[in-house]
Motif scaffolding. Structure first.
Motif, short mmCIF file in Angstrom:
data_model
loop_
_atom_site.label_atom_id
_atom_site.label_comp_id
_atom_site.label_asym_id
_atom_site.label_seq_id
_atom_site.Cartn_x
_atom_site.Cartn_y
_atom_site.Cartn_z
N THR A 1 34.56 4.73 -14.51
CA THR A 1 33.40 3.83 -14.43
C THR A 1 32.85 3.81 -15.73
OG1 THR A 1 31.91 5.59 -13.63
CG2 THR A 1 33.11 4.36 -12.10
N GLN A 2 31.85 2.83 -16.32
CA GLN A 2 31.12 2.96 -17.39
C GLN A 2 29.85 1.92 -17.06
OE1 GLN A 2 33.17 0.43 -20.62
NE2 GLN A 2 34.98 1.89 -20.43
N ARG A 3 28.77 2.43 -17.79
CA ARG A 3 27.55 1.93 -17.42
C ARG A 3 27.28 0.72 -18.68
NH1 ARG A 3 25.28 2.63 -12.57
NH2 ARG A 3 23.97 0.80 -13.54
N HIS A 4 26.87 -0.47 -18.32
CA HIS A 4 26.51 -1.35 -19.44
C HIS A 4 25.28 -2.07 -18.92
CE1 HIS A 4 30.50 -1.25 -21.55
NE2 HIS A 4 31.23 -0.94 -20.45
N ASP A 5 24.28 -1.15 -18.79
CA ASP A 5 23.01 -1.73 -18.21
C ASP A 5 22.27 -2.71 -19.41
OD1 ASP A 5 23.42 -0.10 -16.19
OD2 ASP A 5 21.87 1.35 -16.85
N GLU A 6 22.73 -2.30 -20.53
CA GLU A 6 22.31 -3.23 -21.72
C GLU A 6 22.88 -4.61 -21.79
OE1 GLU A 6 26.11 -2.31 -22.82
OE2 GLU A 6 24.71 -1.10 -21.89
N ALA A 7 23.95 -4.59 -21.03
CA ALA A 7 24.43 -6.11 -21.31
C ALA A 7 23.52 -7.03 -19.95
CB ALA A 7 25.80 -6.15 -20.53
N LEU A 8 23.14 -6.33 -18.81
CA LEU A 8 22.33 -6.99 -18.01
C LEU A 8 20.94 -7.55 -18.67
CD1 LEU A 8 21.87 -8.41 -15.07
CD2 LEU A 8 21.07 -5.99 -14.32
N ARG A 9 20.47 -6.54 -19.41
CA ARG A 9 19.20 -6.67 -19.89
C ARG A 9 19.30 -7.83 -20.92
NH1 ARG A 9 18.85 -0.79 -19.49
NH2 ARG A 9 19.52 -0.73 -21.92
N SER A 10 20.30 -7.94 -21.89
CA SER A 10 20.28 -8.68 -22.73
C SER A 10 20.71 -10.19 -22.37
CB SER A 10 21.58 -8.39 -23.72
OG SER A 10 21.86 -9.48 -24.69
N MET A 11 21.45 -10.36 -21.09
CA MET A 11 21.76 -11.67 -20.35
C MET A 11 20.37 -12.10 -19.90
SD MET A 11 24.35 -12.57 -17.59
CE MET A 11 24.84 -14.35 -17.40
N ILE A 12 19.58 -11.39 -19.28
CA ILE A 12 18.26 -11.83 -18.72
C ILE A 12 17.59 -12.49 -19.87
CG2 ILE A 12 16.15 -11.21 -17.53
CD1 ILE A 12 17.87 -9.09 -16.23
N ASP A 13 17.36 -11.54 -21.11
CA ASP A 13 16.56 -12.16 -21.99
C ASP A 13 17.24 -13.15 -22.73
OD1 ASP A 13 14.85 -9.82 -22.12
OD2 ASP A 13 15.85 -8.78 -23.59
N THR A 14 18.40 -13.66 -22.80
CA THR A 14 19.09 -14.67 -23.35
C THR A 14 18.57 -15.93 -22.48
OG1 THR A 14 20.96 -13.56 -24.31
CG2 THR A 14 21.16 -15.86 -23.80
N ILE A 15 18.74 -15.93 -21.19
CA ILE A 15 18.34 -16.81 -20.22
C ILE A 15 17.09 -17.28 -20.57
CG2 ILE A 15 18.02 -17.50 -17.72
CD1 ILE A 15 20.22 -15.53 -17.14
N GLU A 16 16.05 -16.32 -20.35
CA GLU A 16 14.66 -16.70 -20.58
C GLU A 16 14.40 -17.41 -21.95
OE1 GLU A 16 10.29 -14.67 -20.61
OE2 GLU A 16 11.91 -13.62 -19.70
N ALA A 17 15.02 -16.97 -22.98
CA ALA A 17 14.88 -17.20 -24.45
C ALA A 17 15.42 -18.98 -24.59
CB ALA A 17 15.48 -16.53 -25.46
N ARG A 18 16.74 -19.11 -23.86
CA ARG A 18 17.23 -20.32 -23.80
C ARG A 18 16.50 -21.24 -22.88
NH1 ARG A 18 23.50 -20.46 -23.10
NH2 ARG A 18 23.43 -19.12 -25.10
N LEU A 19 16.06 -20.95 -22.00
CA LEU A 19 15.20 -21.82 -21.21
C LEU A 19 13.95 -22.39 -21.83
CD1 LEU A 19 15.02 -23.16 -18.29
CD2 LEU A 19 13.69 -21.09 -17.60
N LYS A 20 13.22 -21.37 -22.43
CA LYS A 20 12.15 -21.80 -23.25
C LYS A 20 12.32 -22.80 -24.22
CE LYS A 20 9.20 -17.52 -22.09
NZ LYS A 20 8.73 -16.59 -22.61
N LEU A 21 13.16 -22.54 -24.93
CA LEU A 21 13.91 -23.50 -26.39
C LEU A 21 14.24 -24.80 -25.70
CD1 LEU A 21 14.72 -24.02 -28.95
CD2 LEU A 21 16.82 -22.83 -28.49
#
Length: 269
Positions: free
Chosen positions: A203-223
């Motif tokens: 197993t590996q943790r990739h919590d930063e990938a989820l945080r990054s995706m949420i930020d990307t969705i929000e930024a893309r939506l605002k754009l």
């Protein structure tokens, strides 16, 4: 450990998720890769599974087929993608034909809990950011085990949740569509796989990938709201509602309620 759903509720969840991920809005907000970590995490999952040329792979909940095409082109494997939505399958097939990969990549309309493929013929099963949306996870895991040959491996990347669970607003049907409402602690996923006869290897943790995706969705939506509002309207995107849920999800990710993990497991020889 497992949540019980009536057949009607389970069907609603599946159909709603399939329709949502087949919607043009997903392509607008997520681009081609519909899961945290994108291509880089898919490649890490392929490494963890030790995918090699000539092997046969099942991609469960394959979406528009980005992972299947990537693995065929880069790893030389043969991929059967399973997707519930007919229109998404048609899109995946057309895109794959355009890429010249139809000899290596096929798509089938099917349910993760009843995979339309034969027993014990595949080297690996991949499921990216979808296992947590399956209403009957033990049955899906048993299907993964069924199609794998002895010694075959399953690789999952998925949302994890703190044992205390999600805030109420993220646990309804909207949360299912957002791929988080029935997320489980990592230990639960391991137990579900183990009960299906799949022994966890890594197993590996990739919590930063989820945080990054949420930020990307929000930024893309605002754009898009500034530059292409007509596209959002045509795709049926309620900007204020999506931003509300991304803020809730971002807070849950920042406080450790939500995370993301990679899991590999093996079917005994």
């Amino acid at each position: 450990m497992s949540t019980r759903h009536s057949p009607a509720d389970a069907a609603e969840i599946k159909n709603c998720c399939a329709a949502a991920y087949g919607n043009d809005a997903m392509a607008l907000l997520l681009g081609e890769s519909y899961h945290p970590g994108g291509q880089a995490l898919t490649e890490r999952l392929a490494d963890a599974l030790d995918l090699r040329a000539g092997q046969r792979v099942v991609d469960v909940a394959a979406g528009p087929g980005a992972t299947a095409r990537l693995l065929a082109a880069q790893r030389g494997v043969s991929v059967d993608g399973i997707e519930l939505n007919d229109s998404t399958v048609a899109t995946a097939q057309a895109t794959t034909a355009g890429a010249g990969l139809t000899q290596a990549v096929r798509f089938h309309t099917g349910d993760a809990e009843r995979i339309p493929l034969p027993d014990a013929e595949f080297d690996s099963v991949i499921c990216e950011c979808a296992f947590c949306t399956f209403p009957d996870k033990p049955t899906a895991a048993a299907e993964f085990a069924r199609v794998l040959r002895p010694g075959g491996r399953v690789g999952i990347t998925d949302v994890t949740v703190h044992p205390d669970g999600l805030p109420a607003e993220l646990a309804g049907l909207t949360g299912w569509v957002a791929c988080i409402a029935d997320a489980r602690p990592l230990s639960d996923y391991i137990a579900i796989l183990d009960a299906a006869g799949l022994r966890t290897l890594h197993t590996q943790r990739h919590d930063e990938a989820l945080r990054s995706m949420i930020d990307t969705i929000e930024a893309r939506l605002k754009l898009l709201r500034m530059t292409a509002p007509d596209q959002l309207i045509a795709a049926g995107v309620d900007v204020d509602a999506v931003l509300h849920y991304t803020r809730l999800a971002a807070h849950a990710a920042a406080t450790g309620t939500l995370g993301y993990a990679l899991i590999t497991a093996e079917k005994p020889r």
